[in-house]
Design a protein around this motif. Structure first.
Motif, mmCIF file in Angstrom:
data_model
loop_
_atom_site.group_PDB
_atom_site.id
_atom_site.type_symbol
_atom_site.label_atom_id
_atom_site.label_comp_id
_atom_site.label_asym_id
_atom_site.label_seq_id
_atom_site.Cartn_x
_atom_site.Cartn_y
_atom_site.Cartn_z
ATOM 1 N N SER A 152 0.892 -1.306 0.069
ATOM 2 C CA SER A 152 -0.107 -0.260 -0.275
ATOM 3 C C SER A 152 1.099 1.277 -0.405
ATOM 4 N N GLU A 153 -0.019 2.385 -0.140
ATOM 5 C CA GLU A 153 0.922 3.767 -0.406
ATOM 6 C C GLU A 153 0.295 4.502 0.837
ATOM 7 N N PRO A 154 0.483 4.574 2.022
ATOM 8 C CA PRO A 154 -0.065 5.333 2.994
ATOM 9 C C PRO A 154 -0.183 6.587 2.566
ATOM 10 N N SER A 155 1.578 7.715 2.373
ATOM 11 C CA SER A 155 1.548 8.381 2.449
ATOM 12 C C SER A 155 2.565 8.503 0.666
ATOM 13 N N THR A 156 2.193 9.778 0.678
ATOM 14 C CA THR A 156 2.988 9.748 -1.204
ATOM 15 C C THR A 156 4.638 9.843 -1.042
ATOM 16 N N CYS A 157 4.439 8.581 -1.915
ATOM 17 C CA CYS A 157 6.054 8.323 -2.224
ATOM 18 C C CYS A 157 6.251 7.230 -0.869
#
Length: 305
Positions: A152-157
């Motif tokens: 997953s990508e919980p925050s950008t980058c």
């Protein structure tokens, strides 16, 4: 004969239609591990991703070292994620577009440690993303098989990966203390004793414990990611900060003392930098006509014989 011909035509029609694409957007496939990773030899050189640096050395629980270099893939939606333990994390867009995205989401750097336990692996220094680099946090959980279970990508980058393995199912499998060399274990024992005797504060204990983990190779020291300036490199002579100005002044003072010593060895008198060009030494005369005057020494290191 007609029935046989009809059967052949039916098979050809089914083959021409191809596999159904319903639900393709939610496709999730777990692939078997491989040992290719970033530098797959079967890919053209121009198609291989170029990491910014080499990964850190293998460290941590001994039972995990056998997974070094093995890669595990997971396809979710239109992206394929590949985790190569103790190496890197990559992402590849599964599309026929000519500019399909492929990139490095992080390179193995250090552990995250909490409560005497290896909590997660940090992959940092991935491809650029706006004003920073992409990074990934890999959490290890108990599972029946070695597999990349979730991305997953919980925050950008910043990406979160879950890796399942039977190698961490034992309740003590991720403890830090048993993995340490004996000298570092004794050092940790002393820290515990000093804390109990109130010889150090809890804050001091945490700071010294982190230094211990850094010496063990589990954590990186602050600033270690930045390449050191080479001695004499003009890029290191910037005076943007007061500290840089102070260091530059010390270096210039040292060079001045060296030059004064060199003049003294050759019997050459050194005049004070505060003296001006108008304060010529006694006996100074202009050279005879036709003889060019020799250039004078610059202020700061004027010398007379």
């Amino acid at each position: 004969m007609v029935a046989r011909l009809a059967l052949v035509l039916l098979l050809l029609a089914v083959a021409a239609r191809g596999p159904a694409c319903a639900g393709a957007a939610k496709m999730k496939v777990v692939e078997e591990p491989n040992t290719f990773g970033l530098n797959n030899p079967f890919l053209p050189q121009t198609s291989r991703l170029q990491p910014k640096r080499e990964p850190s050395p293998v460290s941590g629980p001994a039972q995990l070292s056998g997974l070094s270099g093995k890669c595990f893939s997971l396809v979710e939606s239109t992206y394929k994620y590949e985790l190569c333990l103790f190496h890197n994390v990559t992402q590849h867009e599964q599309t026929f577009r000519w500019n399909a995205y492929s990139g490095v989401l992080g390179i193995w750097q250090e552990w995250e440690i909490a409560n005497n336990t290896f909590v997660a692996m940090w992959m940092r220094d991935g491809d650029s993303c706006r004003s920073r680099s992409r990074q990934s946090k890999v959490e290890l959980t108990c599972g029946k098989h070695n597999r990349l279970a979730h991305v997953s990508e919980p925050s950008t980058c910043v990406y979160a990966l879950t890796f399942e393995t039977p190698l961490v199912c034992h309740p003590h499998s991720l403890l830090v203390y048993p993995v340490l060399p004996e000298p570092l274990q004794r050092r940790w024992d002393q820290l515990e004793q000093d804390l109990a005797d109130e010889l150090i504060t809890p804050q001091g204990y945490e700071k010294l414990l982190r230094a211990l983990f850094e010496d063990a190779g589990y954590l990186k020291t602050p600033g270690e990611k930045e390449p050191a300036q080479q001695e004499g490199d003009p890029k290191g002579q910037g005076l943007e900060t007061l500290e840089n100005c102070r260091k530059a002044h010390e270096e210039l003072s040292k060079e001045t003392r060296r030059l004064k010593s060199l003049l003294s060895q050759h019997g050459i008198l050194y005049t004070s930098p505060t003296e001006t060009l108008s304060s010529e030494p006694v006996g100074h005369r202009a050279p005879p006509a036709g003889i060019p005057e020799q250039p004078r020494a610059e202020p700061g290191l004027r010398a007379t014989v």
